[in-house]
Design a protein around this motif. Sequence first.
Motif, PDB file in Angstrom:
ATOM      1  N   SER A 138      15.536 -29.612 -19.943  1.00 53.93           N
ATOM      2  CA  SER A 138      16.620 -28.525 -19.814  1.00 53.93           C
ATOM      3  C   SER A 138      16.272 -27.333 -20.563  1.00 53.93           C
ATOM      4  O   SER A 138      16.972 -26.326 -20.350  1.00 53.93           O
ATOM      5  N   ALA A 139      15.491 -27.524 -21.464  1.00 49.43           N
ATOM      6  CA  ALA A 139      15.169 -26.250 -22.553  1.00 49.43           C
ATOM      7  C   ALA A 139      14.195 -25.448 -21.785  1.00 49.43           C
ATOM      8  O   ALA A 139      13.577 -25.976 -21.029  1.00 49.43           O
ATOM      9  N   SER A 140      14.394 -24.030 -22.198  1.00 50.84           N
ATOM     10  CA  SER A 140      13.457 -23.505 -21.661  1.00 50.84           C
ATOM     11  C   SER A 140      12.146 -23.132 -22.051  1.00 50.84           C
ATOM     12  O   SER A 140      11.789 -23.973 -23.074  1.00 50.84           O
ATOM     13  N   SER A 215      26.631 -19.648 -20.189  1.00 48.23           N
ATOM     14  CA  SER A 215      25.507 -20.124 -20.779  1.00 48.23           C
ATOM     15  C   SER A 215      24.134 -19.244 -20.693  1.00 48.23           C
ATOM     16  O   SER A 215      24.076 -18.462 -20.024  1.00 48.23           O
ATOM     17  N   SER A 217      19.782 -18.853 -21.930  1.00 47.51           N
ATOM     18  CA  SER A 217      18.740 -19.683 -22.244  1.00 47.51           C
ATOM     19  C   SER A 217      17.936 -19.461 -23.604  1.00 47.51           C
ATOM     20  O   SER A 217      18.466 -18.547 -24.440  1.00 47.51           O
ATOM     21  N   ARG A 232      26.546 -29.390 -21.929  1.00 51.18           N
ATOM     22  CA  ARG A 232      27.351 -28.366 -22.505  1.00 51.18           C
ATOM     23  C   ARG A 232      28.757 -28.851 -22.537  1.00 51.18           C
ATOM     24  O   ARG A 232      29.402 -28.412 -23.612  1.00 51.18           O
ATOM     25  N   SER A 268      19.712 -28.203 -27.438  1.00 50.84           N
ATOM     26  CA  SER A 268      19.988 -28.491 -25.893  1.00 50.84           C
ATOM     27  C   SER A 268      20.160 -27.204 -25.084  1.00 50.84           C
ATOM     28  O   SER A 268      19.720 -26.941 -23.979  1.00 50.84           O
ATOM     29  N   GLY A 269      20.875 -26.297 -25.790  1.00 49.01           N
ATOM     30  CA  GLY A 269      21.260 -24.923 -24.876  1.00 49.01           C
ATOM     31  C   GLY A 269      22.075 -24.048 -25.854  1.00 49.01           C
ATOM     32  O   GLY A 269      22.160 -24.477 -26.950  1.00 49.01           O
TER      33      GLY A 269
END
Length: 274
Positions: A138-140, A215, A217, A232, A268-269
């Motif tokens: 899920s990371a950029s 949210s 990135s 999240r 993670s975000g």
Amino acid sequence: MSHTAHIPSHRKPRRSASKLALRAGVAGGVLSTIAVAGAAGPANAEPVTETIEMPTLGALDAELASAVSASAEASQQEALDLSLRAQEEAAHKKAAQEAKKAKDEADRKAEAERAEKAREEARERASRTAERTTLSASASSDSSGSRSYSADTQVASGSAAAIVAFARAQVGDAYVSGGTGPNSWDCSGLVQASYRQAGIDLPRVSSSQSSMGTSVSLSNLQPGDILYWGSRSGSYHVAIYVGGGMYVGAQNPSTGVVERSLDWDTPSGAVRIL
């Protein structure tokens, strides 16, 4: 034979001559001693008239009773002293045993707490590693699959500047679970206090903080954004992005509050509230 030979005599038997001589000798000796004593004394000696008083039986009994009483009292006092000393020694021994028992119990509890703390830290590290592994997708990332983060050089201003300045000022403080300052923090306590500098009141726990705002990135971060680890709505750790690919967070009891690169512990975000 005489006609009277068979008739018993009524006269006393005569004493033997030897017995009579012995008695006469004893009597003569006594009389001689008395005569010599009389001749040895002065002719005009006066009769002794001084009376020597002998202690009466009653006085002797009283003195004896007093001595016995004094001896009994001394023996009783000595026995009492011995008893008191024995009681004191027993009390000291008991106190020493109780003190040692209390110390051993305190040491045991302290050791148990240290062991539990070490296990908790190990579980936390393992959980973070598992979360990073599970959520790494899920990371950029760029087209080649490698991560890229914002390398912005913009200077934080306004509310963001206040948040970043406060967070950086706490670097070096201790990490304490449930800590909200001023010299010890946990992760969400530091984020909450930092945002309070900008007049923003955040929830207390990390999962609620990461659910706020919008949210964003990891390649489009701005100073003041909240970084989170985990999902999240179920994050287990949060920190504040301070710009230049760096963040400030209350990590764990071993490190305390630190400023680190995003590559040191990849989040993670992120969410933006400003």
